[in-house]
Design a protein around this motif. Structure first.
Motif, PDB file in Angstrom:
ATOM      1  N   ASP A 104      -7.680   4.431   3.535  1.00 42.34           N
ATOM      2  CA  ASP A 104      -7.244   3.770   4.770  1.00 42.34           C
ATOM      3  C   ASP A 104      -8.287   2.759   5.250  1.00 42.34           C
ATOM      4  O   ASP A 104      -7.940   1.675   5.736  1.00 42.34           O
TER       5      ASP A 104
ATOM      6  N   THR B   8       0.638  15.154  -1.636  1.00 43.39           N
ATOM      7  CA  THR B   8       1.662  14.397  -2.362  1.00 43.39           C
ATOM      8  C   THR B   8       1.082  13.775  -3.620  1.00 43.39           C
ATOM      9  O   THR B   8       1.691  13.819  -4.699  1.00 43.39           O
TER      10      THR B   8
ATOM     11  N   TYR C 229       0.852  -1.191   0.000  1.00 42.24           N
ATOM     12  CA  TYR C 229       0.000   0.000   0.000  1.00 42.24           C
ATOM     13  C   TYR C 229       0.886   1.238   0.000  1.00 42.24           C
ATOM     14  O   TYR C 229       1.618   1.499   0.953  1.00 42.24           O
TER      15      TYR C 229
ATOM     16  N   ARG D 140       1.026   4.731   0.624  1.00 42.08           N
ATOM     17  CA  ARG D 140       0.182   5.649   1.383  1.00 42.08           C
ATOM     18  C   ARG D 140       0.842   7.013   1.498  1.00 42.08           C
ATOM     19  O   ARG D 140       2.033   7.118   1.801  1.00 42.08           O
ATOM     20  N   GLY D 141       0.064   8.063   1.245  1.00 43.13           N
ATOM     21  CA  GLY D 141       0.608   9.411   1.367  1.00 43.13           C
ATOM     22  C   GLY D 141      -0.487  10.443   1.534  1.00 43.13           C
ATOM     23  O   GLY D 141      -1.683  10.132   1.450  1.00 43.13           O
ATOM     24  N   SER D 142      -0.083  11.674   1.774  1.00 47.19           N
ATOM     25  CA  SER D 142      -1.041  12.765   1.924  1.00 47.19           C
ATOM     26  C   SER D 142      -1.679  13.098   0.578  1.00 47.19           C
ATOM     27  O   SER D 142      -1.143  12.779  -0.490  1.00 47.19           O
TER      28      SER D 142
ATOM     29  N   VAL E   4       3.141  -1.372   4.148  1.00 48.50           N
ATOM     30  CA  VAL E   4       2.821   0.034   3.896  1.00 48.50           C
ATOM     31  C   VAL E   4       4.113   0.794   3.613  1.00 48.50           C
ATOM     32  O   VAL E   4       5.077   0.687   4.368  1.00 48.50           O
ATOM     33  N   ILE E   5       4.124   1.551   2.524  1.00 46.39           N
ATOM     34  CA  ILE E   5       5.248   2.434   2.206  1.00 46.39           C
ATOM     35  C   ILE E   5       4.736   3.867   2.209  1.00 46.39           C
ATOM     36  O   ILE E   5       3.770   4.194   1.507  1.00 46.39           O
ATOM     37  N   ASP E   6       5.354   4.706   3.015  1.00 43.73           N
ATOM     38  CA  ASP E   6       4.950   6.108   3.163  1.00 43.73           C
ATOM     39  C   ASP E   6       5.577   6.925   2.037  1.00 43.73           C
ATOM     40  O   ASP E   6       6.775   7.214   2.058  1.00 43.73           O
ATOM     41  N   ILE E   7       4.759   7.308   1.055  1.00 40.69           N
ATOM     42  CA  ILE E   7       5.307   8.028  -0.101  1.00 40.69           C
ATOM     43  C   ILE E   7       5.569   9.498   0.204  1.00 40.69           C
ATOM     44  O   ILE E   7       6.153  10.205  -0.620  1.00 40.69           O
ATOM     45  N   ASP E   8       5.143   9.962   1.393  1.00 37.44           N
ATOM     46  CA  ASP E   8       5.548  11.311   1.817  1.00 37.44           C
ATOM     47  C   ASP E   8       7.027  11.312   2.216  1.00 37.44           C
ATOM     48  O   ASP E   8       7.710  12.334   2.108  1.00 37.44           O
ATOM     49  N   GLU E   9       7.500  10.158   2.684  1.00 32.63           N
ATOM     50  CA  GLU E   9       8.877  10.035   3.159  1.00 32.63           C
ATOM     51  C   GLU E   9       9.796   9.386   2.123  1.00 32.63           C
ATOM     52  O   GLU E   9      11.002   9.664   2.096  1.00 32.63           O
TER      53      GLU E   9
END
Length: 213
Positions: free
Chosen positions: A169, A136, A129, A131-133, A182-187
């Motif tokens: 979510d 983004t 998944y 996942r980001g804001s 989960v991979i945070d694409i904001d980071e």
């Protein structure tokens, strides 16, 4: 045999991740049909006219892909049938599809999922998944540059993106077909030094855990 599926909102970078993973793991990549999709741009221009046709198109192509993927040796899909219903539900709630169309779509999806459940391999080994804001995702949509996806001067499309993003979510929390990552694409930005290596380590570690289980 490892079957990996990507999940995430429009603009999350699923195709880019699919290419990276397929090259690193020597897997076959299955991509969502965009260039050869005659309905997609029409949907953005007139969602009430084309939403049902678009969702049936995607349902059919994603069903074909997951069937092929689940009997293939190693593969990765940039979007799968498992999140298809979320897009359809949003279109129904926004008045782009009738109740009769929603009922027909749901019946078709249930029929397809029954067939998948009857296959020797019943689901993927890992769902990733992205996942980001919302910001983004919107930035990446703008950078990708497809004219029909842009929100400037199109408040209805922005509202569609906002609603879709707000529901992801919950969809992910209800997903139960496989282990997840989960991979945070904001980071995480695959264009930055070391980030591709970091992502692949996370994925390989997650796959190792699934194999141990």
């Amino acid at each position: 045999m490892s079957v990996i599926v990507l999940a995430g909102m429009i603009g999350a970078g699923k195709s880019t991740y699919t290419t990276l993973i397929s090259e690193e793991l020597n897997s076959t990549a299955f991509y969502e049909q965009v260039k050869d999709n005659a309905i997609l741009e029409k949907f953005y221009d007139n969602p009430k006219r084309w939403a049902f046709s678009l969702q049936i198109f995607f349902l059919n192509t994603r069903f074909r892909s997951i069937k092929q993927a689940l009997v293939h040796r190693h593969n990765v899909l940039d979007r799968s049938i498992y999140e298809d219903a979320l897009f359809t539900r949003i279109n129904y709630e926004q008045g782009n599809m009738s109740e009769a169309e929603m009922s027909l779509y749901t019946d078709l999806l249930d029929n397809m999922m029954e067939e998948i459940d009857g296959m020797p391999k019943k689901g993927p080994d890992l769902l990733i998944y992205l996942r980001g804001s919302l910001d983004t995702h919107l930035e990446r949509i703008q950078k990708r540059g497809r004219p029909f996806e842009q929100v400037e001067g199109n408040p209805e499309l922005l509202d569609y993106y906002k609603k879709l993003h707000s529901r992801y979510d919950d969809w992910f929390a209800s997903y139960d077909k496989s282990p997840t990552l989960v991979i945070d694409i904001d980071e995480i930005n695959l264009e930055l030094p070391g980030h591709q290596e970091l992502v692949m380590k996370k994925i390989k570690d997650a796959l190792k855990e699934t194999q141990e289980v």
